[in-house]
Design an enzyme around this catalytic site. Structure first.
Site, PDB file in Angstrom:
ATOM      1  N   ARG A  81       0.818  -1.218   0.000  1.00  0.00           N
ATOM      2  CA  ARG A  81       0.000   0.000   0.000  1.00  0.00           C
ATOM      3  C   ARG A  81       0.853   1.270   0.000  1.00  0.00           C
ATOM      4  O   ARG A  81       0.489   2.282  -0.605  1.00  0.00           O
ATOM      5  CB  ARG A  81      -0.926  -0.012   1.222  1.00  0.00           C
ATOM      6  CG  ARG A  81      -1.923   1.127   1.244  1.00  0.00           C
ATOM      7  CD  ARG A  81      -2.977   0.898   2.323  1.00  0.00           C
ATOM      8  NE  ARG A  81      -4.025   1.908   2.259  1.00  0.00           N
ATOM      9  CZ  ARG A  81      -4.338   2.717   3.272  1.00  0.00           C
ATOM     10  NH1 ARG A  81      -3.683   2.622   4.417  1.00  0.00           N
ATOM     11  NH2 ARG A  81      -5.301   3.602   3.144  1.00  0.00           N
ATOM     12  N   HIS A 212      -6.477  -5.877  -2.291  1.00  0.00           N
ATOM     13  CA  HIS A 212      -7.277  -6.025  -1.070  1.00  0.00           C
ATOM     14  C   HIS A 212      -7.580  -7.490  -0.760  1.00  0.00           C
ATOM     15  O   HIS A 212      -8.484  -7.794   0.014  1.00  0.00           O
ATOM     16  CB  HIS A 212      -8.566  -5.196  -1.162  1.00  0.00           C
ATOM     17  CG  HIS A 212      -8.332  -3.710  -1.074  1.00  0.00           C
ATOM     18  ND1 HIS A 212      -9.340  -2.781  -1.164  1.00  0.00           N
ATOM     19  CD2 HIS A 212      -7.190  -2.992  -0.890  1.00  0.00           C
ATOM     20  CE1 HIS A 212      -8.832  -1.555  -1.051  1.00  0.00           C
ATOM     21  NE2 HIS A 212      -7.533  -1.662  -0.890  1.00  0.00           N
TER      22      HIS A 212
END
Ligand code: HEM
Ligand code: NAG
Length: 342
Positions: A81, A212
């Protein structure tokens, strides 16, 4: 017969070989230049960029990432991320790593980052080792790109060659972090716009959203969905409500797995979850089920049933994302400490 640009692009392989270059050569050049403006991939070098100047660079990063991820699987998600949040804000230039000072406001306090981004210590450790091995040679931006790749591989996902040669920014932008990163309540159109603004296609967007499949989100980011969305599996919502209270406050930071099926495995279960209305974020579920318009339903279904197709598209999209507006040549600098400009 005059040919259109599309014919040039979509010519079958056999005819492409004997294509008269002058007829579409200029078009190809123009397209290449246009692409460079948004995704500056042409400027980066190959993965062997540090082979002469810092031969141990890639092994050093991989070893440090493996250790960190073995100690805590979520760290792999956090490092991945970090690279995303770097690249979407003034390009992949390690701007996200700069600390605030009395005279400087960085990106760490911006809405999408504050109290949420993690992994800075792992990057600091890698940078410290690399400064001992080869001072001021390996950029913080390249460390982020390689650490993201190594994190995915360590969690069982695909791997790819990382183009290198990024340099580090001497500025950062909290306002661009607030405006350019998509948020968890985004609609499908909002997501498509945010990615298209960075030169990334809808396929790139859906493939990258598969990140995700690992990591955690805070209650405050899925509260509205699990209490108010209608396109959510009832028992999934009920179990999340048990650990994420309806009222803002003490429970805001409670962590929920982004992929409730296989929380720490980098697999395609994320897409299967969307088919059964078990996306954690509103923005996740927007990719499937008509709630977001349905334009990406087909791709989500394909990725749910074909892990190989998703892995290949994810890897290709990571290379594209990693090539957003890099600083190269004599632009920027090689930071000594990733947290501050030299
Ligand atoms: C499509 C638009 C996206 C939105 C709206 C979005 C939003 C979010 C939000 C809200 C969180 C939870 C943060 C928190 O609660 O602290 C999160 C976590 C995460 N995001 Fe995204 N994200 C998007 C795309 C991406 C992309 C493209 C990647 C990487 C390629 C990515 C990787 C991750 C990872 C790995 C986590 C878990 C981090 C951890 O556990 O530390 N996301 N994202
Ligand atoms: C759900 O919607 C109601 C009505 O709009 C609103 O009052 C409430 O705050 C929402 N709940 C959450 C958790 O967002």
């Amino acid at each position: 017969m005059p040919m259109t640009p599309l014919e040039c692009d979509m010519a079958p392989a056999a005819s492409r070989q004997s294509w008269p270059l002058p007829r579409c050569g200029l078009l190809v050049l123009a397209l290449a230049l246009a692409t460079t403006a948004a995704v500056g991939s042409a400027q980066l070098s190959s993965e062997s960029y540090y082979d002469a100047s810092c031969p141990a660079a890639l092994l050093t990063i991989r070893t440090a990432v493996s250790t960190a991820v073995l100690l805590e699987p979520r760290m792999g998600a956090s490092l991945l991320r970090l690279h995303f949040h770097d690249c979407f804000v003034q390009g992949c230039d390690a701007s996200v790593l700069l600390d605030d000072t009395a005279s400087f406001t960085g990106e760490k306090g911006a809405g999408p980052n504050a109290g949420s981004l993690r992994g800075f210590d792992v990057i600091d450790n890698i940078k410290m080792l690399l400064e001992l091995l080869c001072p001021q040679t390996v950029s913080c931006a390249d460390i982020l790109a390689v650490a993201a790749r190594d994190s995915v591989a360590q969690l069982g996902g695909p791997s790819w060659a990382v183009p290198l040669g990024r340099r580090d920014a001497t500025t950062a932008s909290a306002s661009l972090a607030n405006s350019d990163l998509p948020g968890p309540t985004s609609s499908l159109n909002g997501l498509l716009n945010a990615f298209s603004n960075k030169g990334l296609s809808s396929t790139d967007m859906v493939a990258l959203s598969g990140a995700h499949t690992v990591g955690r989100a805070q209650c405050k980011n899925c509260r509205a969905r699990i209490y108010n969305d209608t396109d959510i599996d009832a028992s999934f919502a009920a179990s999340l409500r048990a650990s994420c209270p309806a009222q803002a406050g003490a429970g805001d930071g409670a962590l929920e797995p982004l992929d409730g099926s296989t929380p720490d495995a980098f697999d395609n279960a994320y897409f299967g979850n969307l088919l059964s209305q078990r996306g954690l974020l509103h923005s996740d579920q927007a990719l499937f089920g008509g709630g977001g318009g349905g334009a990406t339903d087909g791709l989500v279904s394909a990725y749910a049933s074909n892990a190989g197709q998703w892995g290949a598209d994810f890897a290709a999209a990571m290379v594209k994302m990693g090539s957003i507006s890099p600083l190269t040549g004599t632009d920027g600098e090689i930071r000594v400490n990733c947290r501050r400009v030299n």
